[in-house]
Every structure is written in structure tokens, then in C-alpha cells.
Design a protein around this motif. Structure first.
Motif, short mmCIF file in Angstrom:
data_model
loop_
_atom_site.label_atom_id
_atom_site.label_comp_id
_atom_site.label_asym_id
_atom_site.label_seq_id
_atom_site.Cartn_x
_atom_site.Cartn_y
_atom_site.Cartn_z
N ASN A 228 0.67 -1.21 -0.10
CA ASN A 228 -0.01 0.04 0.20
C ASN A 228 0.82 1.30 0.05
N ASP A 229 2.20 1.11 0.63
CA ASP A 229 2.86 2.26 0.37
C ASP A 229 3.18 2.67 -1.07
N MET A 230 3.64 1.43 -1.67
CA MET A 230 3.87 1.65 -3.19
C MET A 230 2.60 2.59 -3.74
N LEU A 231 1.42 1.80 -3.65
CA LEU A 231 0.37 2.07 -4.55
C LEU A 231 0.00 3.40 -4.19
N ILE A 232 -0.05 4.07 -2.91
CA ILE A 232 -0.14 5.15 -2.35
C ILE A 232 0.80 6.31 -3.41
N SER A 233 2.02 5.98 -3.26
CA SER A 233 2.99 6.88 -3.84
C SER A 233 2.87 6.96 -5.30
N ILE A 234 2.59 5.78 -5.97
CA ILE A 234 2.11 5.94 -7.39
C ILE A 234 1.00 6.77 -7.49
N TYR A 235 -0.02 6.82 -6.71
CA TYR A 235 -1.36 7.33 -6.80
C TYR A 235 -0.85 9.05 -6.71
N GLN A 236 -0.21 9.14 -5.73
CA GLN A 236 0.15 10.64 -5.37
C GLN A 236 0.93 11.26 -6.67
N ILE A 237 1.81 10.37 -7.16
CA ILE A 237 2.58 10.95 -8.35
C ILE A 237 1.57 11.44 -9.66
N ILE A 238 0.76 10.39 -9.89
CA ILE A 238 -0.13 10.62 -10.91
C ILE A 238 -1.20 11.83 -10.89
N LEU A 239 -1.34 11.74 -9.58
CA LEU A 239 -2.54 13.22 -9.16
C LEU A 239 -1.83 14.22 -9.52
N GLN A 240 -0.48 14.35 -8.81
CA GLN A 240 0.27 15.47 -9.22
C GLN A 240 0.42 15.62 -10.75
N LEU A 241 0.58 14.78 -11.55
CA LEU A 241 0.71 14.91 -12.99
C LEU A 241 -0.47 15.53 -13.51
N TYR A 242 -1.58 14.68 -12.95
CA TYR A 242 -2.94 15.07 -13.72
C TYR A 242 -3.06 16.62 -13.23
N ASN A 243 -2.53 17.06 -11.86
CA ASN A 243 -2.85 18.46 -11.43
C ASN A 243 -1.92 19.47 -11.93
N LYS A 244 -1.08 18.89 -12.75
CA LYS A 244 0.23 19.79 -13.39
C LYS A 244 1.17 20.46 -12.27
N THR A 245 1.11 19.54 -11.09
CA THR A 245 2.14 20.03 -10.02
C THR A 245 3.30 19.16 -10.03
N ALA A 246 4.52 19.77 -9.54
CA ALA A 246 5.51 18.84 -9.30
C ALA A 246 6.49 19.21 -7.99
N THR A 247 6.10 18.31 -7.03
CA THR A 247 6.65 18.58 -5.70
C THR A 247 7.22 17.22 -5.18
N VAL A 248 7.91 17.63 -3.98
CA VAL A 248 8.37 16.53 -3.28
C VAL A 248 7.32 16.00 -2.38
N GLY A 249 6.47 14.84 -2.56
CA GLY A 249 5.74 14.58 -1.56
C GLY A 249 6.34 13.28 -0.46
N ASN A 250 5.65 13.01 0.43
CA ASN A 250 6.19 11.86 1.44
C ASN A 250 4.85 11.00 1.84
N SER A 251 5.00 9.99 1.47
CA SER A 251 3.97 8.94 1.82
C SER A 251 4.55 8.01 2.96
N TYR A 252 5.64 8.37 3.23
CA TYR A 252 6.19 7.38 4.50
C TYR A 252 6.67 8.28 5.59
N THR A 253 5.53 9.11 6.00
CA THR A 253 5.99 9.96 7.08
C THR A 253 6.04 9.13 8.54
N ARG A 254 5.73 7.86 8.54
CA ARG A 254 5.70 7.39 9.88
C ARG A 254 7.40 6.97 10.16
N VAL A 255 8.02 7.06 8.96
CA VAL A 255 9.78 7.04 9.52
C VAL A 255 10.31 8.31 8.73
#
Ligand code: SF4
Lengths: 367, 80
Positions: A228-255
Motif C-alpha cells: 500500500n505504501d507503493m500504491l499510494i506513492s504511485i497514486y500521489q505521483i499521477i495525481l500531481q501529474l494530472y494537476n500539473k504540479t511537481a513537488t516532493v511528496g512523502n507517503s512514508y511519514t511514519r519514518v
């Protein structure tokens, strides 16, 4: 690609979350006209993806490709030749992580050399190498220091603690962020986004990656290692691509914290300075390696023993690791994959390491 | 290579700690986490704690870790 999914290891809640994210990914990809390629740069990420057949669950126009995320694979043959030269000396005990033992150099692998009587010890921790030096004062103990930013602070700390004078290292660490620059500029590769390695970022934080999304309009997301970490990260990336944004996200905030582990960074700063470094299969990448600071030169095995090797950094004949490492081809497209090159008889470094794309994909191939 | 697994800190002594990894106890280096306390969870890479994590996160990662051992992809001794 395997279509049968065996996700018994996931709890019911996890599984329903996975299904939900996959559905979201499909939905959003319908609205993105161009094919999308996302690269990860971590052997453990490839493991999660290959084992769980994640690629077969994604839309056809979304590819997840494996980049140079295996430190053993990108360690140049020259460095292994240095290790071989040192291990041939009677006064030296060479210590290394196990993964390095079978990697082909231009002459012998360390495993072959050990079989011929060289003193080579596999250690699981740099601390063990130092203990070995303390217990063998009449020997020189050399540690083959390979890895990314996750591994480098361990030695950095040990060096600041005055290890014994019969201890030294082959300093072959690689830094991940500068590789982004090279990967994003490879013609025809066209990577749209990056999944960033969670444990590298645990040390250096997400911050050092910040400049790349800005420069290349390519979103990046720090990811953990569960499905699920991997799936969420993939989703966050394509969401950014769709919204035409480009930043560094973090889906691993527990570490991972944005700034990383500051204590580890301060040890790195004390022991090392950044230098250009050669990546096997890729070439020289500016500012992508560490060398010891002058104060610690006495622990530099290459200087201490005045080792010179002059080897050709090419891959073994017929091996396509250079293309596999930059995601240009998938391992199964190499003519030798699974035929003459298998984990029992590896030809290139990507088939040796547990994190090599060829080995991981061989383990989870369709039979 | 960058694999890190969760452990619970049982005791501390200067730069070192005893940590529990799902029943296996092992001495680790905690110098990279100067504020770590007994009872807290850390993720450990090659014998060194590299970051603090919550108890729940520790349980999650442990599942993934056990799975990799059962696949024969890592030997437990290699990375603890
Ligand atoms: S299958 Fe073997 S020969 Fe081919 S790229 Fe991978 S490691 Fe190299």
C-alpha cells in the motif's frame, strides 16, 4: 505478467485499501492522455512491486520502471578490483556485506578469491569489522564500504570514534539525489515521476530532492516498502501529474522527516566530502559519491596500501545491465536472462544482488 | 541493502542498546538517535538504529520483513 494475485499476507483492511487505491489510479489515468512512466531507485521497492505483481494491476498506459537502486550493481568493477588486490595481501582481512561476494570483477569475484585462500569475512554490520580489527591487532582489517546514504552514516560515526589504526575502508559510497539529474536527462527515457527510496530519505530527508521537480516538472514521492505504501506513492505521483504540479511528496511519514536524521547528517559531514563518482553501467555522475576528509585519510585503504588498478569498467560481454539499470529495458529483454544468466550462474551484477532487478524479476517470473 | 527492520529498545548504554526484534535480542548502535528512550521503537539498518518509529508502524514493517525472510531473499542475520 502474473494475473493471479496472492495477497494472503495482507489483512482484510489492507486489501480493501489496495483495491481502492488501484481503482483510483485507473480512474485518474483515464483522464491523462499520454503514457506515463514512473521510476523507482530502490531494490526493495522492486521486490515489493515484482512479488505482488503490482505492474499487472496498473493501467496499460502507466509503467513503473526500475532504476539504479542497487548499490552492489552500480559499484564499478574497478572498486571490486581494488578489494581483490587488497584481499590478496597476506596481512589483510577483507570484510564486506554478503551481497558483494559474488559480483563479477574483471578477475575474480571475492567468493572465488576466498575459495583460493584469501581472508575474506562477510559482516552484517560495520561495527563487526571494527571488532575484528580490535581482535586481530597483527592484521589489517579493510571494510568494503559500499551503499547509499542509508549506510554511509554508520561508518561516518565509527570513524569519529577513533577506530584502531589497523582498520581502514574502501570508500565506495554513492549518493542518490545527483543521479536524478542524469536519469531525467537520458534521451527517450522520459520519466514522468520518481518514487524516492524511503530509507535513504530517513537519513537525508526529502529536502535534497526538492530542486529536481522544480527543474524537470517531475513529481517525486518518498515511499515505504509495503504494497500500500507503493500504491499510494504511485497514486500521489499521477495525481500531481494530472494537476500539473511537481513537488516532493512523502507517503512514508511514519519514518521519514522532511529534514531527515540531523545527527546522522552531522556525522556524514564530519567524515566525508562529496566527490564525483563512477556508477557501473551509467558512468561518471558529478557530486554523487563520498571521499574521506583529510583528517580521516589514515583510514583510506587505497591510500594506506597505495593500491592501483587499471581496469575496464565495462559490463561482462552480452550483459545488458547498463540498460537495465537505467530502466531502458526490463530484465527479461536481456538475451541472457534466465538462459545463461541465473542467480546460480550470474553473468552481470544485476543477477547477483538480492536487490538487483534481474535477480528479483527472475525470482518472481512466470514459470 | 537499504533494508531496515523494526526493533524495541530494551536497555541503553552510551552509544549502544539491546533491542528486541520479534523475539530475537541483539546489541545495536544508537548513536544516530541521541534522544532515544527505553521502550521506544526504532528501525535498524545493518546493526544501527537510523530512525524512531511508532509502535503500530513497527508491527507493520515486521510483517513485511518476515515475508522477505520466508522468501529466502534475506537471511535474518544479514541485516538485524
Ligand atoms: S540478465 Fe544477467 S546478463 Fe542480462 S542484464 Fe541481467 S545480469 Fe546482465
Amino acid at each position: 505478467m502474473r494475473m493471479e494475485i496472492n495477497w494472503d499476507h495482507l489483512s482484510v483492511e489492507d486489501l480493501s485499501l489496495s483495491k481502492e487505491i488501484i481503482a483510483k489510479i485507473h480512474k485518474i489515468m483515464l483522464k491523462i492522455p499520454n503514457p506515463i512512466a514512473i521510476m523507482h531507485v530502490c531494490g526493495t521497492h522492486e521486490y515489493t512491486i515484482a512479488k505482488n505483481g503490482i505492474r499487472s494491476l496498473l493501467p496499460k498506459n502507466l509503467r513503473v520502471i526500475s532504476g539504479p537502486g542497487c548499490p552492489v550493481c552500480v559499484c564499478p568493477a574497478t572498486d571490486i578490483d581494488i578489494a581483490v588486490e587488497l584481499a590478496k595481501r597476506e596481512d589483510v582481512i577483507l570484510t564486506t556485506f554478503g551481497d558483494m561476494m559474488r559480483v563479477p570483477s574483471t578477475t575474480y569475484s571475492l567468493l572465488e578469491l576466498k575459495a583460493r585462500g584469501a581472508q575474506i569475512e562477510v559482516v552484517y554490520s560495520p561495527h563487526d569489522a571494527i571488532e575484528l580489527a580490535k581482535n586481530n591487532p597483527d592484521k589489517e582489517v579493510v571494510f568494503f564500504a559500499i551503499g547509499f546514504e542509508t549506510t554511509a552514516p554508520l561508518i561516518a560515526f565509527e570513524l569519529t570514534m577513533n577506530p584502531p589504526s589497523n582498520f581502514s575502508i574502501i570508500c565506495a559510497y554513492k549518493l542518490v539525489p545527483p543521479a536524478m539529474d542524469v536519469l531525467l536527462k537520458i534521451p527517450h527515457l522520459e520519466i514522468n515521476g520518481f518514487i524516492l527510496p524511503g530509507h535513504v530519505c530517513a537519513i537525508i530527508g526529502a529536502k535534497p530532492f526538492e530542486e529536481y521537480p522544480k527543474r524537470y516538472k517531475s513529481p517525486m514521492v518518498v515511499s515505504g516498502f509495503e504494497v500500500n505504501d507503493m500504491l499510494i506513492s504511485i497514486y500521489q505521483i499521477i495525481l500531481q501529474l494530472y494537476n500539473k504540479t511537481a513537488t516532493v511528496g512523502n507517503s512514508y511519514t511514519r519514518v521519514v522527516q522532511y529534514e531527515g536524521n540531523l545527527q546522522a547528517q552531522s556525522y556524514l559531514e564530519k567524515a566525508f566530502e562529496v566527490t564525483d563518482s563512477f556508477w557501473r553501467g551509467i558512468g561518471e555522475i558529478p557530486n554523487s559519491g563520498y571521499q574521506l576528509r583529510e583528517k580521516y585519510h589514515k583510514y583510506d585503504a587505497v591510500k594506506k596500501f597505495d593500491v592501483h588498478v587499471d581496469s575496464d569498467p565495462k559490463m561482462p560481454l552480452g550483459c545488458s545491465c547498463s540498460d537495465v539499470l537505467i530502466g531502458k529495458i526490463t530484465p527479461d529483454k536481456c538475451a541472457l536472462f534466465g538462459k545463461t544468466c541465473t542467480p546460480q550462474h550470474p553473468i552481470g551484477p544485476c543477477m547477483v544482488s538480492h536487490e538487483g532487478a534481474c535477480k528479483v524479476n527472475y525470482m518472481f517470473r512466470d514459470i | 541493502m537499504c533494508l531496515a527492520i523494526p526493533g524495541k529498545i530494551l536497555s541503553l548504554e552510551e552509544h549502544f542498546a539491546m533491542a528486541d526484534f520479534a523475539g530475537t535480542q541483539k546489541k545495536i548502535v544508537v548513536a544516530l538517535l541521541p534522544k532515544i528512550q527505553i521502550g521506544e521503537y526504532v528501525i535498524v539498518h545493518a546493526g544501527y538504529a537510523i530512525e524512531k518509529i511508532s509502535h503500530e508502524a513497527a508491527q507493520d514493517s515486521l510483517t513485511a520483513w518476515k515475508e522477505m525472510i520466508s522468501e529466502g531473499l534475506v537471511a535474518k542475520e544479514d541485516y538485524v
